[in-house]
Write a protein that holds these residues in place. Structure first.
Motif, PDB file in Angstrom:
ATOM      1  N   GLN A 181       3.733   8.929   6.947  1.00  0.00           N
ATOM      2  CA  GLN A 181       2.382   8.962   6.382  1.00  0.00           C
ATOM      3  C   GLN A 181       1.702   7.599   6.513  1.00  0.00           C
ATOM      4  O   GLN A 181       0.518   7.520   6.847  1.00  0.00           O
ATOM      5  CB  GLN A 181       2.435   9.377   4.913  1.00  0.00           C
ATOM      6  CG  GLN A 181       2.843  10.810   4.697  1.00  0.00           C
ATOM      7  CD  GLN A 181       3.141  11.103   3.245  1.00  0.00           C
ATOM      8  OE1 GLN A 181       3.764  10.296   2.557  1.00  0.00           O
ATOM      9  NE2 GLN A 181       2.704  12.271   2.772  1.00  0.00           N
ATOM     10  N   LEU A 182       2.461   6.548   6.239  1.00  0.00           N
ATOM     11  CA  LEU A 182       1.906   5.194   6.353  1.00  0.00           C
ATOM     12  C   LEU A 182       1.515   4.901   7.804  1.00  0.00           C
ATOM     13  O   LEU A 182       0.431   4.375   8.071  1.00  0.00           O
ATOM     14  CB  LEU A 182       2.925   4.154   5.869  1.00  0.00           C
ATOM     15  CG  LEU A 182       2.423   2.714   5.851  1.00  0.00           C
ATOM     16  CD1 LEU A 182       1.399   2.535   4.737  1.00  0.00           C
ATOM     17  CD2 LEU A 182       3.580   1.755   5.683  1.00  0.00           C
ATOM     18  N   ALA A 183       2.397   5.255   8.724  1.00  0.00           N
ATOM     19  CA  ALA A 183       2.131   5.027  10.142  1.00  0.00           C
ATOM     20  C   ALA A 183       0.877   5.779  10.587  1.00  0.00           C
ATOM     21  O   ALA A 183       0.027   5.228  11.297  1.00  0.00           O
ATOM     22  CB  ALA A 183       3.339   5.445  10.982  1.00  0.00           C
ATOM     23  N   THR A 184       0.742   6.997  10.140  1.00  0.00           N
ATOM     24  CA  THR A 184      -0.439   7.784  10.493  1.00  0.00           C
ATOM     25  C   THR A 184      -1.699   7.181   9.895  1.00  0.00           C
ATOM     26  O   THR A 184      -2.720   7.059  10.566  1.00  0.00           O
ATOM     27  CB  THR A 184      -0.271   9.249  10.011  1.00  0.00           C
ATOM     28  OG1 THR A 184       0.902   9.802  10.606  1.00  0.00           O
ATOM     29  CG2 THR A 184      -1.482  10.084  10.375  1.00  0.00           C
ATOM     30  N   PHE A 205       0.846  -1.189   0.000  1.00  0.00           N
ATOM     31  CA  PHE A 205       0.000   0.000   0.000  1.00  0.00           C
ATOM     32  C   PHE A 205       0.889   1.248   0.000  1.00  0.00           C
ATOM     33  O   PHE A 205       0.632   2.211  -0.723  1.00  0.00           O
ATOM     34  CB  PHE A 205      -0.921  -0.022   1.228  1.00  0.00           C
ATOM     35  CG  PHE A 205      -1.818   1.170   1.368  1.00  0.00           C
ATOM     36  CD1 PHE A 205      -3.091   1.160   0.833  1.00  0.00           C
ATOM     37  CD2 PHE A 205      -1.398   2.304   2.052  1.00  0.00           C
ATOM     38  CE1 PHE A 205      -3.933   2.260   0.966  1.00  0.00           C
ATOM     39  CE2 PHE A 205      -2.228   3.401   2.188  1.00  0.00           C
ATOM     40  CZ  PHE A 205      -3.495   3.380   1.640  1.00  0.00           C
ATOM     41  N   GLN A 206       1.947   1.213   0.810  1.00  0.00           N
ATOM     42  CA  GLN A 206       2.870   2.341   0.886  1.00  0.00           C
ATOM     43  C   GLN A 206       3.504   2.617  -0.476  1.00  0.00           C
ATOM     44  O   GLN A 206       3.566   3.764  -0.917  1.00  0.00           O
ATOM     45  CB  GLN A 206       3.961   2.069   1.921  1.00  0.00           C
ATOM     46  CG  GLN A 206       4.961   3.197   2.060  1.00  0.00           C
ATOM     47  CD  GLN A 206       6.070   2.898   3.043  1.00  0.00           C
ATOM     48  OE1 GLN A 206       6.418   1.746   3.271  1.00  0.00           O
ATOM     49  NE2 GLN A 206       6.620   3.948   3.626  1.00  0.00           N
ATOM     50  N   LYS A 207       3.928   1.561  -1.156  1.00  0.00           N
ATOM     51  CA  LYS A 207       4.548   1.726  -2.478  1.00  0.00           C
ATOM     52  C   LYS A 207       3.540   2.273  -3.487  1.00  0.00           C
ATOM     53  O   LYS A 207       3.852   3.179  -4.261  1.00  0.00           O
ATOM     54  CB  LYS A 207       5.088   0.393  -2.985  1.00  0.00           C
ATOM     55  CG  LYS A 207       6.356  -0.041  -2.303  1.00  0.00           C
ATOM     56  CD  LYS A 207       6.822  -1.362  -2.871  1.00  0.00           C
ATOM     57  CE  LYS A 207       8.016  -1.895  -2.101  1.00  0.00           C
ATOM     58  NZ  LYS A 207       8.419  -3.226  -2.563  1.00  0.00           N
ATOM     59  N   GLU A 208       2.322   1.723  -3.477  1.00  0.00           N
ATOM     60  CA  GLU A 208       1.302   2.140  -4.441  1.00  0.00           C
ATOM     61  C   GLU A 208       0.950   3.609  -4.310  1.00  0.00           C
ATOM     62  O   GLU A 208       0.721   4.297  -5.298  1.00  0.00           O
ATOM     63  CB  GLU A 208       0.039   1.295  -4.269  1.00  0.00           C
ATOM     64  CG  GLU A 208       0.163  -0.111  -4.779  1.00  0.00           C
ATOM     65  CD  GLU A 208      -1.085  -0.949  -4.504  1.00  0.00           C
ATOM     66  OE1 GLU A 208      -2.165  -0.372  -4.258  1.00  0.00           O
ATOM     67  OE2 GLU A 208      -0.961  -2.188  -4.543  1.00  0.00           O
ATOM     68  N   TYR A 209       0.863   4.088  -3.078  1.00  0.00           N
ATOM     69  CA  TYR A 209       0.434   5.461  -2.855  1.00  0.00           C
ATOM     70  C   TYR A 209       1.592   6.426  -2.609  1.00  0.00           C
ATOM     71  O   TYR A 209       1.369   7.619  -2.402  1.00  0.00           O
ATOM     72  CB  TYR A 209      -0.570   5.520  -1.700  1.00  0.00           C
ATOM     73  CG  TYR A 209      -1.889   4.900  -2.093  1.00  0.00           C
ATOM     74  CD1 TYR A 209      -2.857   5.647  -2.753  1.00  0.00           C
ATOM     75  CD2 TYR A 209      -2.141   3.556  -1.851  1.00  0.00           C
ATOM     76  CE1 TYR A 209      -4.063   5.076  -3.136  1.00  0.00           C
ATOM     77  CE2 TYR A 209      -3.349   2.973  -2.235  1.00  0.00           C
ATOM     78  CZ  TYR A 209      -4.293   3.739  -2.876  1.00  0.00           C
ATOM     79  OH  TYR A 209      -5.475   3.168  -3.262  1.00  0.00           O
ATOM     80  N   GLY A 210       2.824   5.922  -2.614  1.00  0.00           N
ATOM     81  CA  GLY A 210       3.983   6.787  -2.460  1.00  0.00           C
ATOM     82  C   GLY A 210       4.103   7.423  -1.083  1.00  0.00           C
ATOM     83  O   GLY A 210       4.626   8.528  -0.951  1.00  0.00           O
TER      84      GLY A 210
END
Length: 110
Positions: free
Chosen positions: A87-90, A77-82
């Motif tokens: 940001q991922l943690a939040t 998900f992190q890679k897909e949305y950059g």
């Protein structure tokens, strides 16, 4: 040998019926899927925890556990949305340290 996994559909259907009947229509599309994935479970949790007491959310965070597939899905998900780690943690209500630890763990498995 059959792997013992919780029946999340039944768990969430029962929880919604008992505690969150007003949110049933929001959860219905996810619960009607033939099989729900970890990202569906996270989305259900987000829907149900909306407008929930901050202390309760904090306590629920302590009880979360992620299997290897869930970790891979979240990092994908992190890679897909950059997203960066913060940001991922939040987005998933994780600590940045957890995200970093997961990345290192998967690096070592490769």
């Amino acid at each position: 040998m059959m792997k013992n996994t919780p029946d999340y559909k039944k768990i969430y259907r029962d929880m919604i019926a008992l505690k969150y009947p007003d949110k049933a229509s929001l959860c219905k599309p996810i619960l009607n899927k033939s099989q729900i994935q970890i990202m569906d479970i996270i989305r259900l949790d987000e829907i149900l925890s909306e407008n929930t007491d901050t202390e309760q959310i904090r306590n629920n965070q302590k009880l979360k556990a992620y299997d290897l597939k869930a970790i891979r899905d979240i990092l994908q998900f992190q890679k897909e949305y950059g997203y960066n780690n913060r940001q991922l943690a939040t987005h998933f209500r994780l600590s940045r340290n957890t995200v970093t630890r997961w990345k290192k763990m998967l690096e070592n498995k490769s």
